[in-house]
Enzyme design. Sequence first.
Site: not given
Ligand SMILES: O=C1C[C@@](O)(C(=O)O)C[C@@H](O)[C@@H]1O
Length: 260
Positions: A51, A90, A148, A175
Amino acid sequence: MAMTRSLEVKGQLVAGGKEPLICAPLVGRDEAAVLHELEVIVAKRPDLLEWRVDFYSGISDVGRVVELTKEIRTRSAGIPVIFTRRSTREGGEPIDLCEDEVLSMYREVARSGAVDFLDYELSSEPEHFEQAVALARETGTKLIASFHDFEKTPPADAIVAKLVGMEKAGADIAKIAVMPQGLEDVLTLLQATLEAQKTISLPVISMSMGAYGSLSRLFGWVFGSSVSFAVGQQASAPGQVPIEDLRTVLEVLQRSLKGG
Ligand SMILES: O=C1C[C@@](O)(C(=O)O)C[C@@H](O)[C@@H]1O
């Protein structure tokens, strides 16, 4: 042959340790949109739901956020839920909350027991990140540290260093999502993912975004990425492919990796 590390929720492997896990984002602007999306997505049986609360127009009212989280839990057919506020820094949507208010919202949501994972950005102030770590420990949720870059792909050693930093900061899962400026950057991300697998002990989730980056969403798991974000109803980032397409490619790759 295991390519990725499994994710766990309350001592159980998510989807029995299947790899990669498929995660579908919810990006509706209001209750009706989120719940409609959820219905469409649950029918497609992803392994995880995310979410993206920064898309939700009611985000300033913690009570509404908690209620909707509980409703998502009730209607999610047992699929584990990730709760994510992505900052504008981000690539997220603008919201009216300051960081202390964001953390209060995380607290209420995590304590409600309606989510399994919290996503929190490593670039936050260290004291805020520490609060997110403590909250995850207190509530038995798993903390996904994220980073990100929507502009570019840092060099492989810088990507690995970010993922190492996430482990050191106390995250449960590391991540990273980066934007390629050319095909070489997709290779850089894959190379860094493989390297990070050998360097840290956490599950890694990585993706290159945009058109070229969609390749990493299809086969990044072979290099160690535990989760691929795919479209259930609507994308939350550039380059996500529909769940159905991802499954088709996964079937082919899994067969060929077994030797035909
Ligand atoms: O961190 C991520 C990865 C993401 O940025 C993607 O590139 O798929 C999509 C986002 O919703 C998620 O929180």
